[in-house]
Structures are given as C-alpha cells and as structure tokens.
Design a protein around this motif. Structure first.
Motif, PDB file in Angstrom:
ATOM      1  N   ARG A  61       1.443  -4.495  -3.659  1.00 62.30           N
ATOM      2  CA  ARG A  61       2.344  -5.391  -4.399  1.00 62.30           C
ATOM      3  C   ARG A  61       3.461  -4.591  -5.083  1.00 62.30           C
ATOM      4  NH1 ARG A  61      -2.455  -8.550  -5.087  1.00 62.30           N
ATOM      5  NH2 ARG A  61      -3.113  -7.378  -6.908  1.00 62.30           N
ATOM      6  N   GLU A  62       3.096  -3.423  -5.615  1.00 60.10           N
ATOM      7  CA  GLU A  62       4.106  -2.572  -6.259  1.00 60.10           C
ATOM      8  C   GLU A  62       5.113  -2.067  -5.223  1.00 60.10           C
ATOM      9  OE1 GLU A  62       5.980  -0.319  -9.410  1.00 60.10           O
ATOM     10  OE2 GLU A  62       4.939  -2.234  -9.206  1.00 60.10           O
ATOM     11  N   ALA A  63       4.629  -1.674  -4.058  1.00 60.57           N
ATOM     12  CA  ALA A  63       5.519  -1.235  -2.984  1.00 60.57           C
ATOM     13  C   ALA A  63       6.492  -2.358  -2.625  1.00 60.57           C
ATOM     14  CB  ALA A  63       4.714  -0.802  -1.764  1.00 60.57           C
ATOM     15  N   LYS A  64       5.961  -3.560  -2.472  1.00 66.97           N
ATOM     16  CA  LYS A  64       6.808  -4.710  -2.128  1.00 66.97           C
ATOM     17  C   LYS A  64       7.848  -4.970  -3.218  1.00 66.97           C
ATOM     18  CE  LYS A  64       6.623  -9.578  -0.869  1.00 66.97           C
ATOM     19  NZ  LYS A  64       5.766 -10.737  -0.600  1.00 66.97           N
ATOM     20  N   ARG A  65       7.412  -4.914  -4.468  1.00 65.12           N
ATOM     21  CA  ARG A  65       8.323  -5.153  -5.589  1.00 65.12           C
ATOM     22  C   ARG A  65       9.486  -4.163  -5.569  1.00 65.12           C
ATOM     23  NH1 ARG A  65       9.666  -3.420 -10.519  1.00 65.12           N
ATOM     24  NH2 ARG A  65       8.245  -1.656 -10.584  1.00 65.12           N
ATOM     25  N   LEU A  66       9.211  -2.937  -5.148  1.00 65.97           N
ATOM     26  CA  LEU A  66      10.228  -1.892  -5.132  1.00 65.97           C
ATOM     27  C   LEU A  66      10.997  -1.833  -3.817  1.00 65.97           C
ATOM     28  CD1 LEU A  66       8.203   0.852  -6.996  1.00 65.97           C
ATOM     29  CD2 LEU A  66      10.120  -0.495  -7.885  1.00 65.97           C
ATOM     30  N   GLY A  67      10.659  -2.718  -2.878  1.00 68.89           N
ATOM     31  CA  GLY A  67      11.384  -2.781  -1.620  1.00 68.89           C
ATOM     32  C   GLY A  67      10.903  -1.833  -0.544  1.00 68.89           C
ATOM     33  N   VAL A  68       9.685  -1.303  -0.701  1.00 65.68           N
ATOM     34  CA  VAL A  68       9.118  -0.399   0.301  1.00 65.68           C
ATOM     35  C   VAL A  68       8.152  -1.204   1.172  1.00 65.68           C
ATOM     36  CG1 VAL A  68       7.757   1.689   0.702  1.00 65.68           C
ATOM     37  CG2 VAL A  68       9.318   1.575  -1.257  1.00 65.68           C
ATOM     38  N   VAL A  69       8.411  -1.221   2.466  1.00 67.36           N
ATOM     39  CA  VAL A  69       7.569  -1.950   3.417  1.00 67.36           C
ATOM     40  C   VAL A  69       6.357  -1.082   3.768  1.00 67.36           C
ATOM     41  CG1 VAL A  69       7.491  -2.954   5.738  1.00 67.36           C
ATOM     42  CG2 VAL A  69       9.561  -3.162   4.353  1.00 67.36           C
ATOM     43  N   VAL A  70       5.171  -1.690   3.821  1.00 70.69           N
ATOM     44  CA  VAL A  70       3.957  -0.967   4.206  1.00 70.69           C
ATOM     45  C   VAL A  70       3.457  -1.530   5.531  1.00 70.69           C
ATOM     46  CG1 VAL A  70       1.595  -0.359   3.578  1.00 70.69           C
ATOM     47  CG2 VAL A  70       3.343  -0.554   1.790  1.00 70.69           C
ATOM     48  N   HIS A  71       3.393  -0.669   6.541  1.00 70.91           N
ATOM     49  CA  HIS A  71       2.822  -1.015   7.841  1.00 70.91           C
ATOM     50  C   HIS A  71       1.439  -0.384   7.899  1.00 70.91           C
ATOM     51  CE1 HIS A  71       6.710  -2.374   9.387  1.00 70.91           C
ATOM     52  NE2 HIS A  71       7.229  -1.307   8.823  1.00 70.91           N
ATOM     53  N   THR A  72       0.439  -1.131   8.329  1.00 68.07           N
ATOM     54  CA  THR A  72      -0.912  -0.573   8.393  1.00 68.07           C
ATOM     55  C   THR A  72      -1.392  -0.468   9.833  1.00 68.07           C
ATOM     56  OG1 THR A  72      -1.901  -2.754   8.115  1.00 68.07           O
ATOM     57  CG2 THR A  72      -1.562  -1.456   6.130  1.00 68.07           C
ATOM     58  N   ILE A  73      -2.117   0.592  10.102  1.00 68.97           N
ATOM     59  CA  ILE A  73      -2.759   0.804  11.390  1.00 68.97           C
ATOM     60  C   ILE A  73      -4.227   1.075  11.098  1.00 68.97           C
ATOM     61  CG2 ILE A  73      -2.910   2.249  13.454  1.00 68.97           C
ATOM     62  CD1 ILE A  73       0.085   2.891  13.010  1.00 68.97           C
ATOM     63  N   GLY A  74      -5.088   0.201  11.597  1.00 69.64           N
ATOM     64  CA  GLY A  74      -6.518   0.375  11.396  1.00 69.64           C
ATOM     65  C   GLY A  74      -7.086   1.396  12.363  1.00 69.64           C
ATOM     66  N   VAL A  75      -7.918   2.282  11.853  1.00 68.66           N
ATOM     67  CA  VAL A  75      -8.597   3.277  12.680  1.00 68.66           C
ATOM     68  C   VAL A  75     -10.090   3.222  12.388  1.00 68.66           C
ATOM     69  CG1 VAL A  75      -6.619   4.832  12.809  1.00 68.66           C
ATOM     70  CG2 VAL A  75      -8.250   5.108  10.976  1.00 68.66           C
ATOM     71  N   GLY A  76     -10.872   3.637  13.335  1.00 63.93           N
ATOM     72  CA  GLY A  76     -12.304   3.664  13.129  1.00 63.93           C
ATOM     73  C   GLY A  76     -13.028   2.950  14.237  1.00 63.93           C
TER      74      GLY A  76
END
Length: 85
Positions: A61-76
């Motif tokens: 949420r903090e990343a989004k508020r600051l305009g930083v996009v988070v892409h996730t890649i699941g591993v395992g």
C-alpha cells in the motif's frame, strides 16, 4: 532472459523472509517519502511466506501511495502442501 535466470540461480535462499521490509527497502531506492515523478517498479520474487517484519500488504500500500508499481512472481512448489510449510 538467460542472464536473468542465471542471476536468479545465484540467489542464496535460506533464513527468514521479510517481504514487507524488502519492499520498503526497494521503495526507498526510488523516493524519500514523496511520490515518485518517473515510472518506478519493483519485481518481487517470493514463495509468499512472510516470516518477519512489516506486513507485506502494508508495504505494498505504501509503494502504491508513492507511485511505485509492485510486480510479483511466485516461486516454489506447485504442491500446496509443500508451499504452506
């Protein structure tokens, strides 16, 4: 692509995982608390198990508020019984 895969293979996977703490550390490389002015993104590789530190949802949420996009890649493991341990 091959270089990225080679570098992923060099990662040391042990100890505890602090996903939220890592996200906030990544965000801090783009900004010092103010919304970023240029496109910024983090690629998060994770098994989804947060073991320590800040709640990853709060960090996202903090990343989004600051305009930083988070892409996730699941591993395992593709086996949910193994992935939930």
């Amino acid at each position: 692509r091959a270089e990225v895969l080679d570098r992923i293979g060099l990662l040391d996977l042990r100890g505890t995982t602090a996903i939220g703490k890592a996200l906030l550390a990544g965000v801090s490389t783009f900004t010092s608390g103010e919304k970023v002015s240029a496109p910024s993104a983090i690629i998060l590789l994770s098994d989804g198990r947060n073991m320590d530190g800040t709640d990853p949802r709060e960090a996202a949420r903090e990343a989004k508020r600051l305009g930083v996009v988070v892409h996730t890649i699941g591993v395992g493991s593709a086996n949910p019984a193994v992935a939930s341990r």
